[in-house]
Design a protein around this motif. Sequence first.
Motif, PDB file in Angstrom:
ATOM      1  N   PHE A 210       0.793  -1.232   0.000  1.00  0.00           N
ATOM      2  CA  PHE A 210       0.000   0.000   0.000  1.00  0.00           C
ATOM      3  C   PHE A 210       0.826   1.284   0.000  1.00  0.00           C
ATOM      4  CE2 PHE A 210      -3.684  -2.439   0.064  1.00  0.00           C
ATOM      5  CZ  PHE A 210      -4.818  -1.653   0.106  1.00  0.00           C
ATOM      6  N   PRO A 211       1.990   1.333   0.663  1.00  0.00           N
ATOM      7  CA  PRO A 211       2.786   2.565   0.590  1.00  0.00           C
ATOM      8  C   PRO A 211       3.220   2.940  -0.827  1.00  0.00           C
ATOM      9  CG  PRO A 211       3.479   1.261   2.460  1.00  0.00           C
ATOM     10  CD  PRO A 211       2.541   0.394   1.665  1.00  0.00           C
ATOM     11  N   GLN A 212       3.121   2.007  -1.764  1.00  0.00           N
ATOM     12  CA  GLN A 212       3.510   2.321  -3.132  1.00  0.00           C
ATOM     13  C   GLN A 212       2.544   3.304  -3.800  1.00  0.00           C
ATOM     14  OE1 GLN A 212       4.311  -1.451  -5.158  1.00  0.00           O
ATOM     15  NE2 GLN A 212       5.515  -2.089  -3.382  1.00  0.00           N
ATOM     16  N   PHE A 213       1.377   3.543  -3.182  1.00  0.00           N
ATOM     17  CA  PHE A 213       0.512   4.608  -3.678  1.00  0.00           C
ATOM     18  C   PHE A 213       1.198   5.967  -3.504  1.00  0.00           C
ATOM     19  CE2 PHE A 213      -2.755   1.318  -3.156  1.00  0.00           C
ATOM     20  CZ  PHE A 213      -3.442   1.462  -4.354  1.00  0.00           C
ATOM     21  N   ILE A 214       2.118   6.063  -2.537  1.00  0.00           N
ATOM     22  CA  ILE A 214       2.919   7.275  -2.393  1.00  0.00           C
ATOM     23  C   ILE A 214       3.873   7.407  -3.568  1.00  0.00           C
ATOM     24  CG2 ILE A 214       4.601   8.472  -0.933  1.00  0.00           C
ATOM     25  CD1 ILE A 214       3.392   7.011   1.476  1.00  0.00           C
ATOM     26  N   ASN A 215       4.495   6.290  -3.974  1.00  0.00           N
ATOM     27  CA  ASN A 215       5.349   6.295  -5.165  1.00  0.00           C
ATOM     28  C   ASN A 215       4.572   6.719  -6.400  1.00  0.00           C
ATOM     29  OD1 ASN A 215       6.822   3.501  -3.675  1.00  0.00           O
ATOM     30  ND2 ASN A 215       8.059   5.276  -4.240  1.00  0.00           N
ATOM     31  N   VAL A 216       3.325   6.254  -6.490  1.00  0.00           N
ATOM     32  CA  VAL A 216       2.478   6.619  -7.628  1.00  0.00           C
ATOM     33  C   VAL A 216       2.193   8.116  -7.605  1.00  0.00           C
ATOM     34  CG1 VAL A 216       0.211   6.334  -8.698  1.00  0.00           C
ATOM     35  CG2 VAL A 216       1.434   4.339  -7.824  1.00  0.00           C
ATOM     36  N   PHE A 217       1.835   8.645  -6.452  1.00  0.00           N
ATOM     37  CA  PHE A 217       1.525  10.075  -6.323  1.00  0.00           C
ATOM     38  C   PHE A 217       2.740  10.924  -6.697  1.00  0.00           C
ATOM     39  CE2 PHE A 217       1.061  14.033  -3.924  1.00  0.00           C
ATOM     40  CZ  PHE A 217      -0.216  14.427  -4.320  1.00  0.00           C
ATOM     41  N   LEU A 218       3.937  10.455  -6.351  1.00  0.00           N
ATOM     42  CA  LEU A 218       5.171  11.187  -6.654  1.00  0.00           C
ATOM     43  C   LEU A 218       5.604  11.042  -8.110  1.00  0.00           C
ATOM     44  CD1 LEU A 218       7.249  10.368  -3.440  1.00  0.00           C
ATOM     45  CD2 LEU A 218       6.066  12.497  -3.985  1.00  0.00           C
ATOM     46  N   GLY A 219       4.934  10.169  -8.864  1.00  0.00           N
ATOM     47  CA  GLY A 219       5.264   9.990 -10.274  1.00  0.00           C
ATOM     48  C   GLY A 219       6.357   8.986 -10.543  1.00  0.00           C
ATOM     49  N   GLU A 220       6.772   8.244  -9.525  1.00  0.00           N
ATOM     50  CA  GLU A 220       7.828   7.244  -9.699  1.00  0.00           C
ATOM     51  C   GLU A 220       7.271   5.919 -10.196  1.00  0.00           C
ATOM     52  OE1 GLU A 220      10.583   8.866  -5.979  1.00  0.00           O
ATOM     53  OE2 GLU A 220       8.944   7.434  -5.618  1.00  0.00           O
ATOM     54  N   MET A 221       6.008   5.659  -9.898  1.00  0.00           N
ATOM     55  CA  MET A 221       5.329   4.452 -10.332  1.00  0.00           C
ATOM     56  C   MET A 221       3.968   4.821 -10.911  1.00  0.00           C
ATOM     57  SD  MET A 221       6.118   1.726  -7.217  1.00  0.00           S
ATOM     58  CE  MET A 221       5.083   0.461  -7.973  1.00  0.00           C
ATOM     59  N   SER A 222       3.289   3.828 -11.435  1.00  0.00           N
ATOM     60  CA  SER A 222       1.931   3.999 -11.931  1.00  0.00           C
ATOM     61  C   SER A 222       1.058   2.944 -11.264  1.00  0.00           C
ATOM     62  CB  SER A 222       1.893   3.834 -13.453  1.00  0.00           C
ATOM     63  OG  SER A 222       0.576   3.990 -13.953  1.00  0.00           O
ATOM     64  N   LEU A 223      -0.253   3.112 -11.357  1.00  0.00           N
ATOM     65  CA  LEU A 223      -1.142   2.078 -10.831  1.00  0.00           C
ATOM     66  C   LEU A 223      -0.940   0.774 -11.579  1.00  0.00           C
ATOM     67  CD1 LEU A 223      -4.438   4.168 -10.513  1.00  0.00           C
ATOM     68  CD2 LEU A 223      -2.939   3.445  -8.643  1.00  0.00           C
ATOM     69  N   VAL A 224      -0.752   0.875 -12.896  1.00  0.00           N
ATOM     70  CA  VAL A 224      -0.610  -0.307 -13.753  1.00  0.00           C
ATOM     71  C   VAL A 224       0.697  -0.235 -14.536  1.00  0.00           C
ATOM     72  CG1 VAL A 224      -1.603  -1.645 -15.653  1.00  0.00           C
ATOM     73  CG2 VAL A 224      -3.114  -0.512 -13.989  1.00  0.00           C
ATOM     74  N   GLY A 225       1.406  -1.344 -14.563  1.00  0.00           N
ATOM     75  CA  GLY A 225       2.656  -1.428 -15.307  1.00  0.00           C
ATOM     76  C   GLY A 225       3.430  -2.651 -14.858  1.00  0.00           C
ATOM     77  N   PRO A 226       4.537  -2.950 -15.491  1.00  0.00           N
ATOM     78  CA  PRO A 226       5.367  -4.077 -15.040  1.00  0.00           C
ATOM     79  C   PRO A 226       5.845  -3.835 -13.612  1.00  0.00           C
ATOM     80  CG  PRO A 226       6.032  -3.312 -17.224  1.00  0.00           C
ATOM     81  CD  PRO A 226       5.071  -2.301 -16.691  1.00  0.00           C
ATOM     82  N   ARG A 227       5.896  -4.873 -12.812  1.00  0.00           N
ATOM     83  CA  ARG A 227       6.349  -4.715 -11.431  1.00  0.00           C
ATOM     84  C   ARG A 227       7.825  -4.289 -11.400  1.00  0.00           C
ATOM     85  NH1 ARG A 227       4.232  -3.273  -7.469  1.00  0.00           N
ATOM     86  NH2 ARG A 227       5.385  -4.601  -6.003  1.00  0.00           N
ATOM     87  N   PRO A 228       8.195  -3.381 -10.491  1.00  0.00           N
ATOM     88  CA  PRO A 228       9.590  -2.906 -10.439  1.00  0.00           C
ATOM     89  C   PRO A 228      10.520  -3.972  -9.871  1.00  0.00           C
ATOM     90  CG  PRO A 228       8.325  -1.973  -8.619  1.00  0.00           C
ATOM     91  CD  PRO A 228       7.345  -2.727  -9.474  1.00  0.00           C
ATOM     92  N   HIS A 229      11.678  -4.105 -10.504  1.00  0.00           N
ATOM     93  CA  HIS A 229      12.662  -5.097 -10.070  1.00  0.00           C
ATOM     94  C   HIS A 229      13.764  -4.462  -9.233  1.00  0.00           C
ATOM     95  CE1 HIS A 229      10.980  -8.345 -12.221  1.00  0.00           C
ATOM     96  NE2 HIS A 229      11.496  -8.116 -13.405  1.00  0.00           N
ATOM     97  N   MET A 230      14.365  -5.283  -8.367  1.00  0.00           N
ATOM     98  CA  MET A 230      15.630  -4.899  -7.746  1.00  0.00           C
ATOM     99  C   MET A 230      16.681  -4.838  -8.857  1.00  0.00           C
ATOM    100  SD  MET A 230      15.837  -7.177  -4.230  1.00  0.00           S
ATOM    101  CE  MET A 230      15.888  -8.749  -5.117  1.00  0.00           C
ATOM    102  N   HIS A 231      17.729  -4.051  -8.643  1.00  0.00           N
ATOM    103  CA  HIS A 231      18.791  -3.955  -9.642  1.00  0.00           C
ATOM    104  C   HIS A 231      19.408  -5.320  -9.922  1.00  0.00           C
ATOM    105  CE1 HIS A 231      19.430   0.428 -10.353  1.00  0.00           C
ATOM    106  NE2 HIS A 231      18.696   0.506  -9.259  1.00  0.00           N
ATOM    107  N   ALA A 232      19.617  -6.104  -8.869  1.00  0.00           N
ATOM    108  CA  ALA A 232      20.244  -7.416  -9.033  1.00  0.00           C
ATOM    109  C   ALA A 232      19.389  -8.325  -9.907  1.00  0.00           C
ATOM    110  CB  ALA A 232      20.480  -8.059  -7.669  1.00  0.00           C
ATOM    111  N   ASP A 233      18.068  -8.296  -9.699  1.00  0.00           N
ATOM    112  CA  ASP A 233      17.176  -9.144 -10.489  1.00  0.00           C
ATOM    113  C   ASP A 233      17.118  -8.688 -11.940  1.00  0.00           C
ATOM    114  OD1 ASP A 233      16.558 -10.778  -8.399  1.00  0.00           O
ATOM    115  OD2 ASP A 233      14.689  -9.779  -7.889  1.00  0.00           O
ATOM    116  N   CYS A 234      17.055  -7.376 -12.155  1.00  0.00           N
ATOM    117  CA  CYS A 234      16.996  -6.860 -13.527  1.00  0.00           C
ATOM    118  C   CYS A 234      18.236  -7.265 -14.316  1.00  0.00           C
ATOM    119  CB  CYS A 234      16.849  -5.336 -13.510  1.00  0.00           C
ATOM    120  SG  CYS A 234      16.555  -4.597 -15.137  1.00  0.00           S
ATOM    121  N   THR A 235      19.389  -7.202 -13.652  1.00  0.00           N
ATOM    122  CA  THR A 235      20.642  -7.590 -14.305  1.00  0.00           C
ATOM    123  C   THR A 235      20.663  -9.079 -14.642  1.00  0.00           C
ATOM    124  OG1 THR A 235      21.878  -5.828 -13.175  1.00  0.00           O
ATOM    125  CG2 THR A 235      23.149  -7.671 -14.061  1.00  0.00           C
TER     126      THR A 235
END
Length: 222
Positions: free
Chosen positions: A128-153
Amino acid sequence: MSRNTTLISPFTIPAEKNAKGFSARSFIDAKNNFFLLKRLLDLGISAAIMLIVLSWLIPLLAVLISLDSKGPVFFRQKRIGRGGKSFFCLKFRTMYVNKDCHTRQAEKNDRRITRIGRFLRNTNIDEFPQFINVFLGEMSLVGPRPHMHADCTSFSQVVNGYKFRNMVKPGITGLAQVKGYHGPAVTYESIFRRFQWDAFYVRNASLWLDLRILRKTITQRL
């Protein structure tokens, strides 16, 4: 199927090193009106959730989390955002403080998870705190889930063109999630299948698709 194949039915994402003349950004630049409406939707819903839900949920869980284990109320982890830009993704802390939290995914019956943390994870309230990320423009309600840097690599090393999914903001929910892909991605098939749905979303992103994903997410959680 070859490990270098990135077939997205009914589309194909060319491997990065062989994608001559391929412009992934062209899929995004043609959707400016959509992204404006998407941002307005993100602002409206995230502001409402922060006012109606987080205003009382944060103080309540701050007490419960603090009583259950030592450490901060929020867990801040650097994740990959749109265009590969880093941001700090917020969650309610669900684990004991540990040195592997930024590199090791949670596992089934993970001993690092606290008692209240297990409840928060099972109900997805920890997100639920990720709604703060959405409000700040860092995330969206819908989209691919964000990865850790290690996982993305590591995922980029087994699926060519994997970073194509970073062309849009990461989301609280996504097409892969409503298709049943939750939790850690530990096998090649689970990584690849999630990427299929994420890439399909990037190519076909629309307000109608976002609304369908939101509706499906709500009905699956009820």
